[in-house]
Design a protein around this motif. Structure first.
Motif, PDB file in Angstrom:
ATOM      1  N   GLN A  37     -96.112  17.474 -48.763  1.00 32.99           N
ATOM      2  CA  GLN A  37     -96.471  17.647 -47.386  1.00 32.99           C
ATOM      3  C   GLN A  37     -97.864  17.201 -47.282  1.00 32.99           C
ATOM      4  OE1 GLN A  37     -94.028  18.799 -45.307  1.00 32.99           O
ATOM      5  NE2 GLN A  37     -92.955  19.004 -47.292  1.00 32.99           N
ATOM      6  N   ALA A  38     -98.673  17.289 -48.045  1.00 36.50           N
ATOM      7  CA  ALA A  38    -100.021  16.557 -48.039  1.00 36.50           C
ATOM      8  C   ALA A  38    -100.424  15.961 -49.323  1.00 36.50           C
ATOM      9  CB  ALA A  38    -100.997  17.960 -47.413  1.00 36.50           C
ATOM     10  N   ASP A  39    -101.382  14.910 -49.406  1.00 39.95           N
ATOM     11  CA  ASP A  39    -102.065  14.369 -50.497  1.00 39.95           C
ATOM     12  C   ASP A  39    -102.550  15.275 -51.509  1.00 39.95           C
ATOM     13  OD1 ASP A  39    -101.561  12.051 -49.111  1.00 39.95           O
ATOM     14  OD2 ASP A  39    -103.362  11.505 -48.915  1.00 39.95           O
ATOM     15  N   ARG A  40    -101.969  15.171 -52.835  1.00 40.77           N
ATOM     16  CA  ARG A  40    -102.485  15.982 -53.863  1.00 40.77           C
ATOM     17  C   ARG A  40    -102.954  15.446 -55.097  1.00 40.77           C
ATOM     18  NH1 ARG A  40     -99.068  21.223 -54.866  1.00 40.77           N
ATOM     19  NH2 ARG A  40    -100.685  21.401 -56.349  1.00 40.77           N
ATOM     20  N   ASP A  41    -103.947  15.512 -55.599  1.00 35.00           N
ATOM     21  CA  ASP A  41    -104.081  15.033 -57.056  1.00 35.00           C
ATOM     22  C   ASP A  41    -103.810  16.226 -58.036  1.00 35.00           C
ATOM     23  OD1 ASP A  41    -104.932  12.500 -56.038  1.00 35.00           O
ATOM     24  OD2 ASP A  41    -106.871  12.785 -56.401  1.00 35.00           O
ATOM     25  N   LEU A  42    -102.792  15.660 -58.948  1.00 36.91           N
ATOM     26  CA  LEU A  42    -102.430  16.700 -60.004  1.00 36.91           C
ATOM     27  C   LEU A  42    -102.613  16.255 -61.252  1.00 36.91           C
ATOM     28  CD1 LEU A  42     -98.879  16.775 -58.483  1.00 36.91           C
ATOM     29  CD2 LEU A  42    -100.712  18.427 -58.059  1.00 36.91           C
ATOM     30  N   PRO A  43    -102.746  17.227 -62.484  1.00 37.51           N
ATOM     31  CA  PRO A  43    -103.244  16.831 -63.718  1.00 37.51           C
ATOM     32  C   PRO A  43    -102.273  15.736 -64.281  1.00 37.51           C
ATOM     33  CG  PRO A  43    -103.377  19.269 -63.476  1.00 37.51           C
ATOM     34  CD  PRO A  43    -102.809  18.743 -62.180  1.00 37.51           C
ATOM     35  N   LYS A  44    -101.003  15.915 -63.954  1.00 30.63           N
ATOM     36  CA  LYS A  44    -100.013  14.926 -64.582  1.00 30.63           C
ATOM     37  C   LYS A  44     -99.481  13.851 -63.442  1.00 30.63           C
ATOM     38  CE  LYS A  44     -98.164  18.010 -67.822  1.00 30.63           C
ATOM     39  NZ  LYS A  44     -96.864  18.671 -68.544  1.00 30.63           N
ATOM     40  N   GLY A  45    -100.226  13.684 -62.285  1.00 30.98           N
ATOM     41  CA  GLY A  45     -99.714  12.811 -61.457  1.00 30.98           C
ATOM     42  C   GLY A  45    -100.352  12.994 -60.071  1.00 30.98           C
ATOM     43  N   VAL A  46     -99.659  12.460 -59.048  1.00 30.46           N
ATOM     44  CA  VAL A  46    -100.341  12.411 -57.758  1.00 30.46           C
ATOM     45  C   VAL A  46     -99.017  12.445 -56.613  1.00 30.46           C
ATOM     46  CG1 VAL A  46    -100.303   9.871 -57.545  1.00 30.46           C
ATOM     47  CG2 VAL A  46    -101.934  11.073 -56.200  1.00 30.46           C
ATOM     48  N   LEU A  47     -99.419  13.141 -55.492  1.00 30.63           N
ATOM     49  CA  LEU A  47     -98.580  13.052 -54.271  1.00 30.63           C
ATOM     50  C   LEU A  47     -99.392  12.616 -53.184  1.00 30.63           C
ATOM     51  CD1 LEU A  47     -97.433  16.917 -54.640  1.00 30.63           C
ATOM     52  CD2 LEU A  47     -95.916  15.077 -54.967  1.00 30.63           C
ATOM     53  N   ARG A  48     -98.476  11.633 -52.392  1.00 26.14           N
ATOM     54  CA  ARG A  48     -99.119  11.290 -51.439  1.00 26.14           C
ATOM     55  C   ARG A  48     -97.999  11.122 -50.011  1.00 26.14           C
ATOM     56  NH1 ARG A  48    -103.154  11.883 -53.662  1.00 26.14           N
ATOM     57  NH2 ARG A  48    -104.576  10.348 -54.319  1.00 26.14           N
ATOM     58  N   VAL A  49     -98.571  11.246 -49.182  1.00 22.80           N
ATOM     59  CA  VAL A  49     -97.808  11.189 -47.819  1.00 22.80           C
ATOM     60  C   VAL A  49     -98.527  10.163 -46.924  1.00 22.80           C
ATOM     61  CG1 VAL A  49     -97.134  12.751 -45.673  1.00 22.80           C
ATOM     62  CG2 VAL A  49     -97.369  13.783 -47.957  1.00 22.80           C
TER      63      VAL A  49
END
Length: 135
Positions: A37-49
């Motif tokens: 739902q929003a951009d997030r940086d994760l320890p194992k990757g990334v989410l982008r919208v």
């Protein structure tokens, strides 16, 4: 004795590297809609919208497929979702990036398969792809 231990160590490393390169990638596990739902940086990757317009996936697909060592695991532009495998140059570690077109929005989930941290590799690749989408 020392030479035998060295030979065993080298053989073990070769087995692990062979597994990393040859392990099958199950689309049922990796080709899943990104829950972003929003951009997030994760320890194992990334989410982008990212807002792109209705042709964003088609444009990103051309960029992704032009990326070295990147292939399609599953999906297509016509299906509205594609999962790519990008392998590291030296050891061939696979990273999975799933991109889904949702109206005018792209939802992207890039993550590693092996290890505990990706050290920003997925973030950097996704950011490069998105920068190339800019007019």
């Amino acid at each position: 004795m020392r030479n035998m231990l060295l030979a065993i160590f080298i053989a073990a490393v070769m087995v692990v590297l062979g597994f990393v390169r040859l392990a099958p990638s199950d689309p049922a596990r990796w080709h899943v809609p990104p829950q972003a739902q929003a951009d997030r940086d994760l320890p194992k990757g990334v989410l982008r919208v990212f807002e792109t317009g209705p042709d964003g996936l088609a444009r990103l697909d051309r960029i992704a497929q032009a990326t070295p060592r990147t292939t399609v695991l599953a999906g297509s532009v016509e299906q509205g979702m594609v999962t790519y495998i990008t392998r590291t140059k030296v050891f061939g570690f696979p990273d999975y990036t799933t991109v889904q077109q949702d109206g005018d929005t792209l939802r992207i989930y890039a993550r590693l398969r092996f290890g505990r941290r990706d050290f920003g590799v997925n973030r950097d690749r996704v950011e490069r792809w998105l920068a190339l989408l800019q007019p």
